[in-house]
Enzyme design. Structure first.
Site, mmCIF file in Angstrom:
data_model
loop_
_atom_site.group_PDB
_atom_site.id
_atom_site.type_symbol
_atom_site.label_atom_id
_atom_site.label_comp_id
_atom_site.label_asym_id
_atom_site.label_seq_id
_atom_site.Cartn_x
_atom_site.Cartn_y
_atom_site.Cartn_z
ATOM 1 N N GLY A 19 0.827 -1.197 0.000
ATOM 2 C CA GLY A 19 0.000 0.000 0.000
ATOM 3 C C GLY A 19 0.856 1.239 0.000
ATOM 4 O O GLY A 19 2.069 1.196 -0.234
ATOM 5 N N ALA A 20 0.230 2.379 0.280
ATOM 6 C CA ALA A 20 0.935 3.653 0.242
ATOM 7 C C ALA A 20 2.001 3.739 1.321
ATOM 8 O O ALA A 20 3.033 4.378 1.131
ATOM 9 C CB ALA A 20 -0.071 4.793 0.414
ATOM 10 N N THR A 21 1.774 3.079 2.451
ATOM 11 C CA THR A 21 2.708 3.232 3.570
ATOM 12 C C THR A 21 3.289 1.928 4.079
ATOM 13 O O THR A 21 4.157 1.957 4.955
ATOM 14 C CB THR A 21 2.014 3.938 4.750
ATOM 15 N N LYS B 125 2.378 -7.182 8.333
ATOM 16 C CA LYS B 125 2.389 -5.861 7.717
ATOM 17 C C LYS B 125 3.579 -5.088 8.258
ATOM 18 O O LYS B 125 3.771 -4.977 9.473
ATOM 19 C CB LYS B 125 1.092 -5.114 8.017
ATOM 20 N N ASP C 204 -13.369 2.815 6.329
ATOM 21 C CA ASP C 204 -12.645 2.394 5.122
ATOM 22 C C ASP C 204 -13.232 1.105 4.551
ATOM 23 O O ASP C 204 -12.499 0.250 4.049
ATOM 24 C CB ASP C 204 -11.162 2.219 5.426
#
Length: 347
Positions: free
Chosen positions: A25-27, A45, A144
């Site tokens: 993902g983005a981060t 993660k 989300d």
């Protein structure tokens, strides 16, 4: 002891071996990881601390905090639990159960015409509603909900994932009892214990050579975000880094009208997103998608969802979830109980 004060189990990095990148993902990057002391693999993660994504570690800590809270309560069949976490100066990582069935978006693309039947929609919606009901009961608004964040377990049941945009809300002391405030405005960020061993975590390659995927040069990059045919992930810079109950967060096509208007929001935004999700499961597309972001937001604020064919229980449910006034939206007054009582779930 308060569940917020219970430290997450510390991962023993020495026993872990990553075998596959599940997504990026983005981060953060998600790896499939095997532990010598466990029979089953799990998802890990990993978030890299950097000046580029200065808010990444804050979101990571928040997600770990939410998972810790969920784990401290009785386990829920449609929500993940925290297996463990670890941190050093460069990375934060945490482990949750692995869901081999992919996400709901991938599953939909495997169907004929890329849509689900009403019976399948009923099955998945029922489980998602139960998951959201549990989160709301814990005072957590998800914020989300989208197909990419709904994973399919080995058993075929779903589980929600990615809680970095969620927020804990508490009833206001005065005013409308249906609205909540964000205690994060008053609570300092708590840091988990550090672990310097994480840099020794390695991922095996073919042959006899190994290489660290966590090193001083940073994470090995993955090509895609989550494993899905369609990615709706936005640039994190599009959203305020000061996420409050009146902040602008979410995924473009799933954002509720009150979020766009900046009116302040609470649990009803999850029921709006459920309506968008239901529509997409039924038609293969979201109801308010425009040619660009501005047009999408205009449609969310002004347009009504379009339905094909005769009205039925499913279209009635979607219409009531996609009520633009949150105070009139199904689920606003009595939460999940209202939605469970809808005729679609009794047919």
């Amino acid at each position: 002891m308060d569940s917020h004060k219970i430290p997450p189990p510390e991962l023993d990095i020495e026993n872990l071996r990553a075998t596959k990148i599940l997504g990026k993902g983005a981060t953060g990057t998600v790896f499939l990881v095997h532990d010598k002391s466990r029979d089953h693999p799990f998802a890990l993660k990993v978030v890299e601390k950097s000046s580029v994504h200065h808010h990444a570690d804050r979101r990571a800590r928040h997600e770990i905090s939410v998972l810790r809270r969920l784990s401290a309560a009785a386990p829920h069949p449609f929500l993940p639990h925290l297996i463990g976490s670890s941190e050093n100066e460069e990375f934060i990582c945490w482990a949750i159960p692995y869901c081999p069935g992919g996400d709901l978006n991938v599953l939909r693309y495997r169907q004929n015409d890329r849509v689900f039947s009403p019976a399948v929609i009923r099955f998945y919606l029922a489980e998602i509603i139960c998951a959201l009901e549990h989160l709301h009961g814990q005072g957590i608004v998800y914020r989300d909900l989208k197909p990419e964040n709904i994973l399919v377990q080995q058993s075929g049941h779903v589980t929600l994932t990615d809680f970095d945009l969620s927020r804990e809300l508490v009833p206001r002391k005065s005013g409308n009892p249906n609205f909540y405030s964000d205690p994060e405005e008053e609570k300092p960020v708590k840091h988990p214990p550090r672990n310097r061993k994480i840099t020794r975590f390695v991922i095996p390659r073919r042959g006899n050579h190994n290489h660290a995927f966590l090193n001083k040069k940073g994470l090995k990059k993955a090509k895609s975000a989550r494993v899905s045919p369609v990615s709706r992930r936005n640039n994190p810079n599009d959203f305020s880094t000061n996420e409050r109950s009146n902040s602008f967060v979410g995924t473009e096509e799933y954002v509720a009208p009150e979020v766009i208007r900046g009116d302040g929001h609470e649990f009803a935004v999850d029921w709006w997103a459920l309506g968008v999700l239901c529509y997409e499961m039924m038609y293969g597309a979201t109801p308010f998608k425009g040619k660009n972001r501005k047009e999408t937001y205009r449609k969310i604020l002004l347009a009504e969802p379009g339905f094909i064919g005769k009205p039925n229980a499913l279209t009635d449910l979607i219409g009531k979830l996609l009520e633009k006034d949150p105070t009139r939206r199904l689920g606003y007054c009595r939460g999940a109980s209202e939605i469970k009582e809808h005729e679609f779930f009794g047919s």
